[in-house]
Motif scaffolding. Structure first.
Motif, PDB file in Angstrom:
ATOM      1  N   PRO A   1       6.472 -19.341  -7.396  1.00  0.00           N
ATOM      2  CA  PRO A   1       7.525 -18.900  -6.459  1.00  0.00           C
ATOM      3  C   PRO A   1       7.671 -17.373  -6.422  1.00  0.00           C
ATOM      4  CG  PRO A   1       8.280 -20.779  -7.748  1.00  0.00           C
ATOM      5  CD  PRO A   1       6.962 -20.374  -8.332  1.00  0.00           C
ATOM      6  N   LEU A   2       7.593 -16.736  -7.589  1.00  0.00           N
ATOM      7  CA  LEU A   2       7.694 -15.271  -7.610  1.00  0.00           C
ATOM      8  C   LEU A   2       6.496 -14.637  -6.903  1.00  0.00           C
ATOM      9  CD1 LEU A   2       9.313 -12.799  -8.603  1.00  0.00           C
ATOM     10  CD2 LEU A   2       7.878 -12.798 -10.657  1.00  0.00           C
ATOM     11  N   VAL A   3       5.316 -15.189  -7.158  1.00  0.00           N
ATOM     12  CA  VAL A   3       4.103 -14.683  -6.500  1.00  0.00           C
ATOM     13  C   VAL A   3       4.250 -14.791  -4.982  1.00  0.00           C
ATOM     14  CG1 VAL A   3       1.633 -15.141  -6.119  1.00  0.00           C
ATOM     15  CG2 VAL A   3       2.578 -15.164  -8.456  1.00  0.00           C
ATOM     16  N   ASP A   4       4.719 -15.946  -4.512  1.00  0.00           N
ATOM     17  CA  ASP A   4       4.848 -16.159  -3.062  1.00  0.00           C
ATOM     18  C   ASP A   4       5.866 -15.207  -2.439  1.00  0.00           C
ATOM     19  OD1 ASP A   4       2.972 -18.134  -3.246  1.00  0.00           O
ATOM     20  OD2 ASP A   4       4.405 -19.804  -3.228  1.00  0.00           O
ATOM     21  N   LEU A   5       6.990 -15.059  -3.118  1.00  0.00           N
ATOM     22  CA  LEU A   5       8.070 -14.235  -2.542  1.00  0.00           C
ATOM     23  C   LEU A   5       7.726 -12.750  -2.530  1.00  0.00           C
ATOM     24  CD1 LEU A   5      11.150 -16.077  -4.069  1.00  0.00           C
ATOM     25  CD2 LEU A   5      10.634 -15.821  -1.637  1.00  0.00           C
ATOM     26  N   THR A   6       6.823 -12.318  -3.408  1.00  0.00           N
ATOM     27  CA  THR A   6       6.489 -10.888  -3.453  1.00  0.00           C
ATOM     28  C   THR A   6       5.120 -10.596  -2.847  1.00  0.00           C
ATOM     29  OG1 THR A   6       5.566 -11.138  -5.692  1.00  0.00           O
ATOM     30  CG2 THR A   6       7.875 -10.458  -5.541  1.00  0.00           C
ATOM     31  N   LYS A   7       4.498 -11.626  -2.249  1.00  0.00           N
ATOM     32  CA  LYS A   7       3.097 -11.484  -1.859  1.00  0.00           C
ATOM     33  C   LYS A   7       2.834 -10.309  -0.904  1.00  0.00           C
ATOM     34  CE  LYS A   7      -1.080 -13.695  -0.324  1.00  0.00           C
ATOM     35  NZ  LYS A   7      -1.449 -12.394   0.211  1.00  0.00           N
ATOM     36  N   ALA A   8       3.657 -10.189   0.131  1.00  0.00           N
ATOM     37  CA  ALA A   8       3.401  -9.137   1.130  1.00  0.00           C
ATOM     38  C   ALA A   8       3.431  -7.762   0.465  1.00  0.00           C
ATOM     39  CB  ALA A   8       4.433  -9.222   2.250  1.00  0.00           C
ATOM     40  N   ASP A   9       4.438  -7.535  -0.365  1.00  0.00           N
ATOM     41  CA  ASP A   9       4.521  -6.238  -1.039  1.00  0.00           C
ATOM     42  C   ASP A   9       3.441  -6.075  -2.106  1.00  0.00           C
ATOM     43  OD1 ASP A   9       6.591  -5.204   0.444  1.00  0.00           O
ATOM     44  OD2 ASP A   9       8.158  -5.921  -0.917  1.00  0.00           O
ATOM     45  N   MET A  10       3.100  -7.164  -2.782  1.00  0.00           N
ATOM     46  CA  MET A  10       2.054  -7.058  -3.813  1.00  0.00           C
ATOM     47  C   MET A  10       0.707  -6.697  -3.196  1.00  0.00           C
ATOM     48  SD  MET A  10       2.829  -7.039  -6.999  1.00  0.00           S
ATOM     49  CE  MET A  10       1.232  -7.325  -7.775  1.00  0.00           C
ATOM     50  N   ASP A  11       0.466  -7.143  -1.966  1.00  0.00           N
ATOM     51  CA  ASP A  11      -0.762  -6.720  -1.292  1.00  0.00           C
ATOM     52  C   ASP A  11      -0.796  -5.196  -1.158  1.00  0.00           C
ATOM     53  OD1 ASP A  11      -1.596  -9.312  -1.077  1.00  0.00           O
ATOM     54  OD2 ASP A  11      -1.087  -9.545   1.048  1.00  0.00           O
ATOM     55  N   ARG A  12       0.360  -4.635  -0.851  1.00  0.00           N
ATOM     56  CA  ARG A  12       0.418  -3.175  -0.728  1.00  0.00           C
ATOM     57  C   ARG A  12       0.296  -2.509  -2.099  1.00  0.00           C
ATOM     58  NH1 ARG A  12       5.797  -2.208   2.062  1.00  0.00           N
ATOM     59  NH2 ARG A  12       5.073  -0.057   2.230  1.00  0.00           N
ATOM     60  N   VAL A  13       0.878  -3.115  -3.106  1.00  0.00           N
ATOM     61  CA  VAL A  13       0.722  -2.584  -4.470  1.00  0.00           C
ATOM     62  C   VAL A  13      -0.756  -2.581  -4.858  1.00  0.00           C
ATOM     63  CG1 VAL A  13       1.158  -3.078  -6.923  1.00  0.00           C
ATOM     64  CG2 VAL A  13       3.043  -3.196  -5.267  1.00  0.00           C
ATOM     65  N   ASN A  14      -1.426  -3.695  -4.557  1.00  0.00           N
ATOM     66  CA  ASN A  14      -2.834  -3.781  -4.945  1.00  0.00           C
ATOM     67  C   ASN A  14      -3.694  -2.746  -4.228  1.00  0.00           C
ATOM     68  OD1 ASN A  14      -2.428  -5.814  -6.819  1.00  0.00           O
ATOM     69  ND2 ASN A  14      -2.573  -7.440  -5.262  1.00  0.00           N
ATOM     70  N   GLN A  15      -3.355  -2.487  -2.959  1.00  0.00           N
ATOM     71  CA  GLN A  15      -4.069  -1.418  -2.243  1.00  0.00           C
ATOM     72  C   GLN A  15      -3.793  -0.052  -2.867  1.00  0.00           C
ATOM     73  OE1 GLN A  15      -2.966  -1.661   1.904  1.00  0.00           O
ATOM     74  NE2 GLN A  15      -3.889  -3.688   2.107  1.00  0.00           N
ATOM     75  N   LEU A  16      -2.526   0.167  -3.208  1.00  0.00           N
ATOM     76  CA  LEU A  16      -2.143   1.462  -3.784  1.00  0.00           C
ATOM     77  C   LEU A  16      -2.789   1.658  -5.159  1.00  0.00           C
ATOM     78  CD1 LEU A  16      -0.416   3.870  -2.954  1.00  0.00           C
ATOM     79  CD2 LEU A  16       1.533   2.826  -4.119  1.00  0.00           C
ATOM     80  N   ILE A  17      -2.890   0.572  -5.911  1.00  0.00           N
ATOM     81  CA  ILE A  17      -3.553   0.637  -7.220  1.00  0.00           C
ATOM     82  C   ILE A  17      -4.977   1.157  -7.043  1.00  0.00           C
ATOM     83  CG2 ILE A  17      -4.613  -0.827  -8.998  1.00  0.00           C
ATOM     84  CD1 ILE A  17      -2.029  -2.477  -9.040  1.00  0.00           C
ATOM     85  N   LEU A  18      -5.685   0.574  -6.081  1.00  0.00           N
ATOM     86  CA  LEU A  18      -7.073   0.999  -5.874  1.00  0.00           C
ATOM     87  C   LEU A  18      -7.144   2.451  -5.410  1.00  0.00           C
ATOM     88  CD1 LEU A  18      -8.648  -2.188  -4.262  1.00  0.00           C
ATOM     89  CD2 LEU A  18      -8.970  -1.289  -6.584  1.00  0.00           C
TER      90      LEU A  18
ATOM     91  N   ALA B   1       6.479   0.009  -8.338  1.00  0.00           N
ATOM     92  CA  ALA B   1       5.781  -1.148  -8.905  1.00  0.00           C
ATOM     93  C   ALA B   1       4.364  -0.751  -9.343  1.00  0.00           C
ATOM     94  CB  ALA B   1       5.727  -2.288  -7.883  1.00  0.00           C
ATOM     95  N   THR B   2       3.715   0.067  -8.514  1.00  0.00           N
ATOM     96  CA  THR B   2       2.367   0.531  -8.869  1.00  0.00           C
ATOM     97  C   THR B   2       2.427   1.427 -10.108  1.00  0.00           C
ATOM     98  OG1 THR B   2       1.827   0.449  -6.522  1.00  0.00           O
ATOM     99  CG2 THR B   2       0.283   1.617  -7.944  1.00  0.00           C
ATOM    100  N   SER B   3       3.444   2.275 -10.179  1.00  0.00           N
ATOM    101  CA  SER B   3       3.617   3.128 -11.369  1.00  0.00           C
ATOM    102  C   SER B   3       3.754   2.284 -12.623  1.00  0.00           C
ATOM    103  CB  SER B   3       4.880   3.984 -11.237  1.00  0.00           C
ATOM    104  OG  SER B   3       4.764   4.882 -10.176  1.00  0.00           O
ATOM    105  N   VAL B   4       4.555   1.236 -12.518  1.00  0.00           N
ATOM    106  CA  VAL B   4       4.774   0.348 -13.660  1.00  0.00           C
ATOM    107  C   VAL B   4       3.454  -0.283 -14.100  1.00  0.00           C
ATOM    108  CG1 VAL B   4       5.782  -1.889 -14.267  1.00  0.00           C
ATOM    109  CG2 VAL B   4       7.217  -0.122 -13.230  1.00  0.00           C
TER     110      VAL B   4
ATOM    111  N   PHE C   1       3.299   8.962 -12.930  1.00  0.00           N
ATOM    112  CA  PHE C   1       4.422   9.892 -12.800  1.00  0.00           C
ATOM    113  C   PHE C   1       4.448  10.552 -11.429  1.00  0.00           C
ATOM    114  CE2 PHE C   1       4.870   9.480 -17.379  1.00  0.00           C
ATOM    115  CZ  PHE C   1       6.248   9.382 -17.449  1.00  0.00           C
ATOM    116  N   ARG C   2       3.267  10.839 -10.901  1.00  0.00           N
ATOM    117  CA  ARG C   2       3.242  11.456  -9.559  1.00  0.00           C
ATOM    118  C   ARG C   2       3.858  10.520  -8.531  1.00  0.00           C
ATOM    119  NH1 ARG C   2      -2.400  14.338  -8.315  1.00  0.00           N
ATOM    120  NH2 ARG C   2      -1.122  15.262  -6.685  1.00  0.00           N
ATOM    121  N   MET C   3       3.528   9.225  -8.630  1.00  0.00           N
ATOM    122  CA  MET C   3       4.098   8.272  -7.663  1.00  0.00           C
ATOM    123  C   MET C   3       5.618   8.161  -7.823  1.00  0.00           C
ATOM    124  SD  MET C   3       1.379   5.154  -7.248  1.00  0.00           S
ATOM    125  CE  MET C   3       0.733   5.142  -8.911  1.00  0.00           C
ATOM    126  N   MET C   4       6.074   8.139  -9.084  1.00  0.00           N
ATOM    127  CA  MET C   4       7.532   8.085  -9.304  1.00  0.00           C
ATOM    128  C   MET C   4       8.212   9.303  -8.693  1.00  0.00           C
ATOM    129  SD  MET C   4       7.712   7.327 -13.352  1.00  0.00           S
ATOM    130  CE  MET C   4       6.381   6.395 -14.095  1.00  0.00           C
TER     131      MET C   4
END
Lengths: 338, 338
Positions: free
Chosen positions: B19-36, B84-87, B134-137
């Motif tokens: 349920p947490l994965v589903d509810l955050t999926k759209a934003d997590m896609d953006r986190v995953n892009q930002l991570i890369l 989230a990406t910083s974390v 830290f730069r992202m924060m």
């Protein structure tokens, strides 16, 4: 090995860091107190490891730059002391990690922390000091200063990785080398000098001047450091002549000697640096080649070039004892080779 | 080794993170892009090392906590993706440094970065990711979020040093152990959950609720991790049963078994952990003692205790699918032992 530093006209004595030390003394006393208190922790190993390096007698040039550059723009607040301490902690954290990465036994003539407490403690206490550095920056509350210093933290690490990836590669160009020292050394000098005008709410020109001063001073400083490794006295340096040679580090004296050498001499350098054949005999031969091609003098020549840029960066600022002290630090950084 | 988890009344199925994965999926896609993109660098070795770990299939629970806790308070901006990406970068940097400190060969079933690129690259790429975090924060611009996350960075490092200083010491108490996992694991969970309400401008009660939820979830999570090391399946874990034993790590199953043991059994533990006599035969014996004293069940019992605190921390908040998903993560974190 002698190196001739051309002194500027009308200057008969060696430049000194003393004027800067004197002008920043009151604030540096507070920085030194803050260093001790922020390196404290209930976890006993943290202050032990941190204080080993902190008490080893570095010049603390970087925090002095922050204090002086804030004062230069009439800063009246309290934030400069915390930012200067942050800068010194970032530097200390880098040294702790560097000693692990370089597998160094000695720094400034003393055993490195990793030789006493192990690589593990050195990595983790470095992380702790970096964390404390950021906390102090956050405390000051200037997002612009945070931006500059956090960017420097990334760039420094990037420079260290770059250095790792060019390590022991004799085809490294002077430009590659410059990229490394710009990132791993000059970026922190630049950030240290730039955050002063930032918290003093100086204009863009003032920020730019101090950033450029710091960047070019840092380049000159590192170039001279790298020359000293082949020409300085171990006692002054706290390290031994030839440490970089034995570690297979590619610095400008080596790059110049290699590129100017005969095919046979280049083969020697590859054996020595790439294959790690760094006997005392080979060090003697390397020193001979460095001398033959004037590589130390020309390394210092490059340092003088960046020193001139640093000087011109401050030229538009009104004359003051602080400005004079900052300019004298340029000459001091280069002349310490003698 | 079986462990009995008491399921709560009325619950017939295992809890899931889905349920947490589903509810955050759209934003997590953006986190995953930002991570890369933020793990990118012109220095080729940086994305190589970073992506090795980043692509190794962690659950990314921590950044999901940040996204969910921001959404829980109706956050509408863009900052939560960067935080989230910083974390996640702070976590990744810690793993890179941990593997060096622990001299680990495997993580999540794959060779650690240090086995492929060396300790040096692992230390430095960790530093780079921390700098990028830290730069992202700073980019997000919330000094309060910066305060919470930079404090966590210090505390995590402090916890790691503390762990180092209690390593292989069988007199470590449960309280010492709790101090370690509170600092090295729970502090980042707490910060990850607290920065959500912070950027959503939630009130103090909201911040406090999420911080407490994160802290206690983190404690439960680490307790279960430490139980799994003596009772899980290597394939699920990406590590081998007994890794902690072989490294001489003092975790709660060991502490309980030691303190409840006979004098002869305590002597065995001292030989095994303090003297490093961690043969397969001794691991078998250790597992037998852990079973004899119910140390795994009681470790899970402690996890349930902290899970209950996490649950109560969120109790005042209105019911919502996000809240339900966060509560289910508590049960999931504990039940994964089965």
């Amino acid at each position: 090995m002698g190196v001739v530093i051309p002194l500027e006209e009308g200057k008969n004595k060696l430049a000194s860091v003393k004027p800067l030390v004197d002008l920043t003394k009151a604030d540096m006393d507070r920085v030194n107190q803050l260093i001790l208190s922020k390196a404290g922790s209930d976890v006993q190993m943290i202050p032990e490891v941190a204080n080993h390096l902190i008490s080893s007698g570095g010049k603390r040039l970087r925090p002095m730059l922050t204090l002086a550059s804030a004062a230069l723009f009439g800063y009246q607040g309290e934030g400069h002391v915390k930012l200067a301490t942050s800068v010194e902690f970032m530097h200390t954290a880098t040294l702790l990690h560097d000693d692990v990465v370089d597998e160094s036994d000695l720094r400034r003539g003393r055993s490195t922390a990793r030789m006493i407490w192990g690589n593990q403690a050195s990595v983790l206490v470095g992380d702790f000091l970096l964390g404390q550095a950021f906390r102090m920056m956050v405390d000051v509350g200037s997002l612009e200063a945070l931006d500059v210093l956090s960017a420097a933290a990334s760039v420094i690490a990037e420079g260290e990785v770059l250095q790792l990836s060019v390590a022991k590669n004799m085809e490294t160009t002077e430009d590659d080398y410059l990229s490394v020292i710009r990132a791993k050394t000059a970026a922190l000098f630049a950030a240290a000098a730039e955050v002063g005008p930032i918290i003093a709410n100086a204009d863009k020109a003032g920020r730019g001047a101090l950033k450029s001063y710091g960047m070019n001073l840092g380049l000159a400083f590192q170039l001279v450091d790298d020359a000293l490794d082949y020409g300085g006295k171990a006692a002054d340096l706290g390290k031994n002549v030839g440490d970089d040679f034995r570690e297979g580090k590619i610095t400008l004296p080596v790059i110049l000697s290699y590129r100017r050498g005969t095919e046979a001499e280049r083969a020697f350098w590859r054996q020595a640096i790439e294959k790690g054949e760094s006997s005392d005999e080979n060090l003697e031969k390397a020193l001979g080649l460095i001398n033959k091609y004037g590589a130390l003098n020309d390394t210092i020549g490059r340092a003088l070039h960046y020193g001139t840029i640093a000087r011109d960066a401050l030229a538009p600022l009104p004359a003051s004892p602080l400005k004079a002290a900052l300019l004298e630090v340029i000459d001091f950084s280069i002349q310490r080779v003698n």
